[in-house]
Motif scaffolding. Structure first.
Motif, PDB file in Angstrom:
ATOM      1  N   LYS A 129      80.806  21.073 -14.790  1.00 56.03           N
ATOM      2  CA  LYS A 129      79.665  21.264 -15.684  1.00 56.03           C
ATOM      3  C   LYS A 129      80.159  21.766 -17.030  1.00 56.03           C
ATOM      4  CE  LYS A 129      76.434  20.794 -12.365  1.00 56.03           C
ATOM      5  NZ  LYS A 129      77.307  20.670 -11.182  1.00 56.03           N
ATOM      6  N   THR A 175      73.565  25.984 -28.043  1.00 53.21           N
ATOM      7  CA  THR A 175      72.406  25.085 -27.943  1.00 53.21           C
ATOM      8  C   THR A 175      71.664  25.229 -26.626  1.00 53.21           C
ATOM      9  OG1 THR A 175      73.721  23.280 -26.983  1.00 53.21           O
ATOM     10  CG2 THR A 175      73.600  23.404 -29.395  1.00 53.21           C
ATOM     11  N   GLY A 176      72.294  25.860 -25.625  1.00 54.06           N
ATOM     12  CA  GLY A 176      71.685  25.969 -24.306  1.00 54.06           C
ATOM     13  C   GLY A 176      71.750  24.684 -23.498  1.00 54.06           C
ATOM     14  N   GLN A 177      72.557  23.716 -23.930  1.00 52.54           N
ATOM     15  CA  GLN A 177      72.613  22.411 -23.264  1.00 52.54           C
ATOM     16  C   GLN A 177      73.625  22.413 -22.121  1.00 52.54           C
ATOM     17  OE1 GLN A 177      73.973  19.124 -25.694  1.00 52.54           O
ATOM     18  NE2 GLN A 177      72.787  17.648 -24.521  1.00 52.54           N
ATOM     19  N   TRP A 178      73.190  21.888 -20.966  1.00 56.44           N
ATOM     20  CA  TRP A 178      74.038  21.714 -19.791  1.00 56.44           C
ATOM     21  C   TRP A 178      74.310  20.230 -19.566  1.00 56.44           C
ATOM     22  CZ3 TRP A 178      76.061  25.522 -16.568  1.00 56.44           C
ATOM     23  CH2 TRP A 178      75.584  26.822 -16.760  1.00 56.44           C
ATOM     24  N   ARG A 179      75.515  19.917 -19.092  1.00 56.82           N
ATOM     25  CA  ARG A 179      75.849  18.559 -18.677  1.00 56.82           C
ATOM     26  C   ARG A 179      76.667  18.627 -17.388  1.00 56.82           C
ATOM     27  NH1 ARG A 179      77.709  15.409 -24.283  1.00 56.82           N
ATOM     28  NH2 ARG A 179      75.640  15.408 -25.269  1.00 56.82           N
ATOM     29  N   VAL A 230      82.547  25.487 -26.048  1.00 57.35           N
ATOM     30  CA  VAL A 230      81.778  24.975 -24.913  1.00 57.35           C
ATOM     31  C   VAL A 230      82.411  25.489 -23.621  1.00 57.35           C
ATOM     32  CG1 VAL A 230      81.035  22.922 -23.645  1.00 57.35           C
ATOM     33  CG2 VAL A 230      81.008  22.936 -26.154  1.00 57.35           C
ATOM     34  N   SER A 288      69.237  26.316 -14.973  1.00 57.70           N
ATOM     35  CA  SER A 288      70.450  25.752 -15.578  1.00 57.70           C
ATOM     36  C   SER A 288      70.748  24.402 -14.943  1.00 57.70           C
ATOM     37  CB  SER A 288      71.630  26.695 -15.361  1.00 57.70           C
ATOM     38  OG  SER A 288      72.039  26.689 -13.994  1.00 57.70           O
ATOM     39  N   GLY A 289      71.881  23.840 -15.317  1.00 58.20           N
ATOM     40  CA  GLY A 289      72.321  22.580 -14.722  1.00 58.20           C
ATOM     41  C   GLY A 289      73.131  22.752 -13.463  1.00 58.20           C
ATOM     42  N   TYR A 338      78.554  23.824 -20.581  1.00 54.27           N
ATOM     43  CA  TYR A 338      77.409  24.557 -21.111  1.00 54.27           C
ATOM     44  C   TYR A 338      77.749  25.036 -22.512  1.00 54.27           C
ATOM     45  CZ  TYR A 338      74.113  28.384 -21.892  1.00 54.27           C
ATOM     46  OH  TYR A 338      73.164  29.225 -22.436  1.00 54.27           O
ATOM     47  N   ASP A 339      76.884  24.694 -23.462  1.00 56.75           N
ATOM     48  CA  ASP A 339      77.061  25.113 -24.848  1.00 56.75           C
ATOM     49  C   ASP A 339      76.132  26.294 -25.117  1.00 56.75           C
ATOM     50  OD1 ASP A 339      77.246  25.459 -27.571  1.00 56.75           O
ATOM     51  OD2 ASP A 339      77.258  23.315 -28.027  1.00 56.75           O
TER      52      ASP A 339
END
Length: 786
Positions: free
Chosen positions: A464, A470-474, A451, A427-428, A466-467
């Motif tokens: 952080k 979509t599995g997207q981390w920022r 989100v 993960s991020g 996490y969606d």
């Protein structure tokens, strides 16, 4: 001197009170797995957990509970006993309190004589044992022995039997041949005296047998047995001690039950007859993963209390098969974080210190209440996730839940099954350093787009997103305000998101942090110049007016203008000033605030470290309720967390000693009026719900559920005459205005009175609901029969 000490115990009736039953509006969710004591009476098993009692009928297998909801104190139980003659359960507590449960109706009498006795130090008031004989109960305490009359419900004498009449710890007493024997700690041996002696308050009338410290003493038949702290059980005869057996573990509990002697260690239960012949031995099986705490027998039934799985039921003839008996409940009483919604409740026990220190590591399980049933997941099934704290439920997929672990990252569960442990490898999320692999995850919150936003302590990018779709981390850096993330800021706790998407974060050193990724705007408030009473923020909440309520270690503050926070040249927070007997006072001045939650009517629920729970009007000017252990079933004034189920208005309160809920009666507003309804409908005479002046009693009055956020509601008779009227944000239920008709979020309550303040007559009434924003309308017919 002795007469003066003893006389205090003669005034029980003045120092006793009947406990109040709170079961109308309150509900308890106590853990019954850590058993302190277990006894049998009238073919019923009484199991004492940390601060609650359960009763199990051996004939019908029915269960009932006694908790703070029914009137128990919520203090920590140390021992219990049952009087068959008076059908009375005696409950002793570590602080010296005694509670007496009387008769089949379970009326509770609180006896506070020992608690309130000023000449006895608080650390010597513990109730160690009740020895019930006919109408008398001999109470063993850490100061000596007190005698209580069960027929007259009053104290008699107290015996201070140490050298010179000093206070010594008495662990247990027993009677044999008109002699009382006391097992004493601190090398005070066994004390004995003739019961026929009318001067037992004189310590010189007591003799000493043997030497050393004794844990227990019991008479079985015509024999006397005592267990010493050296793990040896002796038979005492003619003043001599005959060693019978040495146990491998320290005996924790000794009981004489009929003609049996029952001795419990953490790994075994031994049952003997009066001649000390072994009748049965129960051994702790390795797969149970617990410890024995106490035991008793009833005919051929063996009942064993444990430290973590409740009471085990077995038989003397075959003590190898165990059946677990006891009520369902959460794994522990000391919850750390809770999350309620859609008739679900999640409970974690992970904990970290006020300075965000995760040590000692908490390897605890997880509890989930759904449709009235508890699902308890043990730590062994949690993919090694430790120090579990904040819970975030996916609003678009409620079966998907994310739980922060203040050591390993984030645990994802699907349909109550631990699925993924997110860490630095998948993960991020980030560890503190390469040499310190700890991922200290805390506050988590979903935004309106589904989100997940979550906080990591002591890293450069603590925020952080996490969606799950979509599995997207920022990750978002706070380096603009925190240059050294390891030393400049120890940790982050609460996280809320306002209607503009700004994330508000409670920090240990930086106070309140506001962050909005649109334009990468970040700012914090933590100084006296900004009117912050403390730089550590424990709780944050956004109310229905988009105002930020801030709870610190030293008081409450409000940021009224959140929309211009990033642009204002000198933003500051405000205290709330109320009039107390005409004198201006700061609301919750210097209080350590642990949590803040906002309900559907924009009222504020505020928990404190030691002053209980407050319920304030939207502006904080009116205290609607102040709940403490003295006026409510709160088991402790130390509030850990609060969560509101917006769908039904139930407010859950986690304390250090247990979890309870209060049915406030409000609900979350709906998007449209199509599902609005009134209940009860029809209103029948047997309901007896009309005419109550207090609309906060949700068991009274007619409720209208499923209304939208901003409505006007008129009630007319069938001829169109106006009977009552209420409007959102104007006629608020939880106020001192004494409305007959008022609104709390998505629920309106009418007490059945008309504009002339009289209860209406039988007939058909029309409820006319108008949404003031969308102009949607709905008409509901209501039949009242008187």
């Amino acid at each position: 001197m002795i007469k003066q000490i003893t006389s205090v115990f003669l005034f029980l009736l003045a120092l006793s009170s009947h406990a109040q039953d709170f079961s109308t509006l309150w509900q308890g969710y106590f853990s019954f797995y850590n058993i302190k004591d277990v006894v049998v009476g009238d073919n019923k098993v009484y199991g004492a957990s940390e601060n609650a009692i359960f009763i199990y009928d051996l004939s019908t297998n029915e269960l009932e509970t006694l908790t703070t909801i029914e009137g128990l104190s919520g203090e920590t139980i140390s021992t219990i006993a049952y009087s068959q003659t008076y059908e009375t359960l005696l409950i002793g507590y570590e602080n010296g309190l005694i509670e007496i449960v009387l008769g089949s109706e379970n009326n509770i009498l609180s006896v506070v004589d020992i608690v309130d006795k000023q000449t006895i130090p608080p650390n010597l008031k513990r109730i160690n044992h009740f020895n019930v004989s006919d109408s008398l109960a001999y109470i063993s305490t850490d100061f000596g022995i007190s005698v209580y009359n069960l027929e007259r419900l009053e104290f008699g004498d107290s015996y201070f039997i140490g050298n010179g009449g000093s206070q010594v710890a008495v662990n247990q007493t027993t009677l044999l041949n008109n002699v009382i024997y006391a097992a004493c700690g601190n090398n005070n041996a066994i004390k004995m005296a003739e019961l026929s002696n009318s001067n037992l308050i004189d310590y010189q009338q007591w003799q000493t047998l043997g030497n050393g410290s004794f844990l227990s003493v019991e008479s079985v038949g015509n024999r006397l047995y005592a267990v010493q702290s050296n793990r040896v059980v002796y038979e005492i005869s003619n003043g001599g001690f005959n060693a019978l057996f040495t146990y491998s573990d320290l005996p924790l509990d000794t009981k004489a039950v009929n003609d049996n002697l029952v001795i419990t260690t953490e790994n075994n239960v031994y049952v003997y007859n009066s001649s000390f012949d072994a009748l049965a031995t129960a051994a702790l099986q390795s797969d149970l993963n617990t410890k024995f705490t106490a035991a008793t027998v009833a005919d051929n039934v063996m009942l064993i209390g444990t430290s973590s799985i409740g009471v085990l039921k077995s038989t003397l003839s075959n003590p190898t098969f165990y059946e677990v008996i006891g009520p369902e409940g959460p794994l522990m009483n000391d919850a750390f974080k809770i999350e309620a919604g859609n008739d679900n409740l999640w409970v974690t026990f992970g904990d970290y210190s006020a300075s965000y220190n995760p040590s000692p590591i908490r390897s605890y399980g997880l509890s989930h209440l759904v449709e009235g049933q508890w699902i308890n997941t043990p730590f062994e099934s949690l993919l090694t996730a430790q120090n579990l704290n904040y819970v975030a439920v996916n609003p678009f997929n409620p079966s998907q839940v994310f739980i922060s672990a203040f050591q390993q990252g984030i645990l994802e569960l699907n349909d109550d099954v631990p699925t993924v442990l997110y860490n630095q490898n998948n993960s991020g999320l980030e560890t503190i350093t390469a040499n310190n692999p700890s991922i200290r995850q805390s506050g988590s919150q979903f935004d309106r787009n589904g989100v997940l936003w979550t906080l990591t302590s002591r890293v450069d990018r603590p925020l952080k997103s996490y969606d799950p779709s979509t599995g997207q981390w920022r990750g978002y850096s706070f380096s603009e305000i925190i240059q050294d993330p390891i030393n400049d800021e120890f940790g982050f706790g609460d996280l809320v998101i306002d209607r503009s998407g700004t994330k508000w974060i409670g920090a240990y050193k930086k106070g309140i942090i506001g962050f909005n990724e649109n334009g990468s705007k970040i700012r914090f408030l933590n100084s006296e110049e900004q009117n912050m009473p403390d730089n550590t923020v424990m709780a944050v909440a956004i109310d229905n007016n988009n105002q930020l309520w801030i709870g610190t270690r030293n008081g409450l503050r409000v940021l009224y203008n959140t929309s211009s926070f990033f642009e204002a040249p000198n933003p500051s927070v405000k205290e709330i000033v109320v009039l107390d007997d005409g004198i201006p006072q700061e609301l919750l001045f210097n209080q350590f605030i642990t949590d803040i939650k906002v309900d559907g009517s924009n009222n504020k629920w505020i928990g404190t470290l030691d002053a209980g729970l407050f319920y304030f009007s939207p502006d904080g000017q009116q205290t609607i309720y102040h709940f403490t252990t003295k006026n409510s079933p709160l088991p402790s004034n130390a509030i850990k967390d609060i969560s509101i189920d917006a769908q039904n208005g139930k407010v859950y309160i986690a304390t250090t000693k247990g979890l309870v809920s209060f049915y406030s009666g409000g609900s979350k507003p709906e998007e449209e009026l199509s599902n609005a309804y009134a209940y009860p409908n029809p209103v029948r005479p047997e309901y007896d719900i009309l005419g109550a002046n207090n609309l906060n009693d949700i068991n009274k009055g007619v409720k209208i559920r499923g209304i939208t956020e901003n409505v006007n509601i008129k009630i007319t008779d069938i001829e169109g005459n106006l009977v009552a009227e209420a409007q959102s944000r104007v006629n608020l239920r939880a106020t001192r205005s004494n409305y007959n008709f008022a609104i709390d979020g998505g629920t309106a309550i009418w007490n059945g009175k008309n504009l002339a303040n009289n209860i209406v007559a039988s007939g058909v009434y029309l409820i006319l609901i108008s949404d003031l924003d969308s102009f949607e309308t709905k008409v509901i017919k209501l039949l009242i029969i008187r």
